[in-house]
Design an enzyme around this catalytic site. Structure first.
Site, PDB file in Angstrom:
ATOM      1  N   ARG A   1      15.304  54.480  87.302  1.00  9.44           N
ATOM      2  CA  ARG A   1      16.199  53.406  86.884  1.00  9.44           C
ATOM      3  C   ARG A   1      17.614  53.846  86.487  1.00  9.44           C
ATOM      4  NH1 ARG A   1      12.350  49.506  83.134  1.00  9.44           N
ATOM      5  NH2 ARG A   1      10.661  49.272  84.633  1.00  9.44           N
TER       6      ARG A   1
ATOM      7  N   GLN B   1      18.095  43.417  81.076  1.00 10.79           N
ATOM      8  CA  GLN B   1      16.873  44.165  81.369  1.00 10.79           C
ATOM      9  C   GLN B   1      16.306  44.736  80.073  1.00 10.79           C
ATOM     10  OE1 GLN B   1      17.366  47.520  83.943  1.00 10.79           O
ATOM     11  NE2 GLN B   1      15.169  47.881  84.167  1.00 10.79           N
TER      12      GLN B   1
ATOM     13  N   SER C   1      29.345  44.106  78.491  1.00  7.66           N
ATOM     14  CA  SER C   1      28.472  43.251  79.290  1.00  7.66           C
ATOM     15  C   SER C   1      27.384  42.624  78.429  1.00  7.66           C
ATOM     16  CB  SER C   1      27.836  44.074  80.421  1.00  7.66           C
ATOM     17  OG  SER C   1      26.882  43.313  81.124  1.00  7.66           O
TER      18      SER C   1
ATOM     19  N   GLY D   1      15.474  53.141  78.362  1.00  2.64           N
ATOM     20  CA  GLY D   1      16.492  52.164  77.998  1.00  2.64           C
ATOM     21  C   GLY D   1      17.410  52.623  76.884  1.00  2.64           C
ATOM     22  N   GLU D   2      17.607  53.945  76.743  1.00  2.24           N
ATOM     23  CA  GLU D   2      18.422  54.433  75.628  1.00  2.24           C
ATOM     24  C   GLU D   2      19.877  53.969  75.745  1.00  2.24           C
ATOM     25  OE1 GLU D   2      19.439  58.502  73.115  1.00  2.24           O
ATOM     26  OE2 GLU D   2      17.895  58.523  74.668  1.00  2.24           O
ATOM     27  N   ARG D   3      20.410  53.865  76.957  1.00  2.00           N
ATOM     28  CA  ARG D   3      21.786  53.391  77.106  1.00  2.00           C
ATOM     29  C   ARG D   3      21.917  51.956  76.595  1.00  2.00           C
ATOM     30  NH1 ARG D   3      23.570  52.409  81.687  1.00  2.00           N
ATOM     31  NH2 ARG D   3      25.780  52.809  81.358  1.00  2.00           N
ATOM     32  N   ARG D   4      20.943  51.112  76.971  1.00  2.00           N
ATOM     33  CA  ARG D   4      20.971  49.724  76.494  1.00  2.00           C
ATOM     34  C   ARG D   4      20.826  49.652  74.978  1.00  2.00           C
ATOM     35  NH1 ARG D   4      16.235  48.226  80.112  1.00  2.00           N
ATOM     36  NH2 ARG D   4      16.502  50.366  80.811  1.00  2.00           N
TER      37      ARG D   4
ATOM     38  N   ASN E   1      12.965  56.858  83.929  1.00  2.00           N
ATOM     39  CA  ASN E   1      14.370  57.253  83.893  1.00  2.00           C
ATOM     40  C   ASN E   1      14.846  57.744  85.252  1.00  2.00           C
ATOM     41  OD1 ASN E   1      15.901  57.230  81.150  1.00  2.00           O
ATOM     42  ND2 ASN E   1      13.785  57.689  80.633  1.00  2.00           N
TER      43      ASN E   1
END
Length: 299
Positions: free
Chosen positions: A133, A78, A70, A95-98, A130
């Protein structure tokens, strides 16, 4: 690709400001701080370190790959949130995944909100953001709530206001931490749901908890079936009046009847007639419960 380029251009001027040694902003009172703090800025990924207070410990690789695809197509929609540590050095708040997904596809910068905070503020922001979100598993959420209690000294009422959850919801998550560690792992790994855990927590004995957990997993029991199993166990512990009629040839001891009830996981009814004959009644609540009892009888 045009959309990605636009996103990557976001905050370029402010990024240059942050890389100027003469503008080493350390507090909200420093010159140009108002241009940086709270704004979205393109940061070098290599300048961002992982937050040691990050509550998430499990990352689904398949979900990360989907996020990476994505981001490759649409960019980071974001922004992540970081706090400034030193000159051109930042620590991730959320935002660690991003961030991980962006690294995996070779991005060198990522859009980020800049904040200036001390460790305690950073911990609170990381935990609260976290919880709000991300789809943490129930145990990770419970641990995050517990850390807010232990390390930030927030009450459940204060947490309710911070994260926008009912106090009863927070209490239900925290109760999961009273489960046997094996069961907590089962929830984290998806073998059972939070609903199963909430049913099991009504049993204080950890050994009995794990026995019921094993029955849930092996029998693929639903939450409702688990609640019935727990209820039957609890009722089997209650002292029951003598079931034998007057003048019976022998009496079934309470501990014997309790042993039968515990074995079948149901409130067993034992009746003995005067001639020594009798019957044992084993109730069941569904076809699955019936099959479970049959398996026990067959050994």
């Amino acid at each position: 690709m045009t959309k990605v380029v636009k996103k990557q251009a976001l905050g370029r001027g402010l990024s240059a400001l942050l890389k100027d040694p003469e503008n080493n902003i350390q507090s909200v009172d420093d010159k140009n701080a108002d241009k940086v703090v709270g704004n979205i800025i393109e940061l070098d990924i290599e300048a961002i370190e992982i937050n040691p207070f990050q509550p998430r410990s499990n990352f689904n690789e398949e979900a990360l790959q989907e996020l990476a695809i994505s981001i490759r197509e649409l960019g980071v929609i974001q922004p992540i949130t970081v706090r400034k540590l030193d000159f051109n050095k930042y620590q991730l708040i959320s935002g660690e995944r991003r961030l991980r997904a962006s690294k995996s596809i070779g991005l060198t910068t990522v859009p980020a909100y800049i904040r200036i905070a001390n460790d305690q503020e950073s911990l609170e922001m990381a935990l609260v953001e976290n919880i709000q979100r991300h789809d943490l598993d129930p145990i990770e959420i419970a641990l995050s709530y517990q850390r807010l209690i232990d390390e930030i000294q927030l009450t459940q009422e204060q947490m309710s206001e911070r994260v926008g959850k009912k106090r009863s919801t927070i209490a239900n998550y925290l109760r999961l931490l009273k489960l046997d560690p094996i069961i907590q792992t089962g929830i984290r790994d998806g073998f059972i749901s939070m609903g199963h855990g909430r049913a099991i927590i009504n049993i204080d004995d950890l050994d009995v908890q794990t026995d019921i957990y094993q029955k849930i997993v092996s029998g693929n029991l639903s939450v409702r079936e688990t609640e019935a199993l727990v209820k039957n166990y609890q009722e089997s512990l209650k002292p029951a009046p003598a079931k034998t009629a007057k003048g019976t040839s022998f009496k079934v001891a309470d501990d014997e009847q309790k042993a039968i009830a515990t074995y079948f996981g149901a409130k067993v009814d034992v009746k003995v007639a005067a001639n020594g004959k009798g019957k044992i009644t084993i109730p069941f609540h569904s076809e699955e419960d019936f099959n479970r009892i049959i398996k026990l009888i067959k050994g």
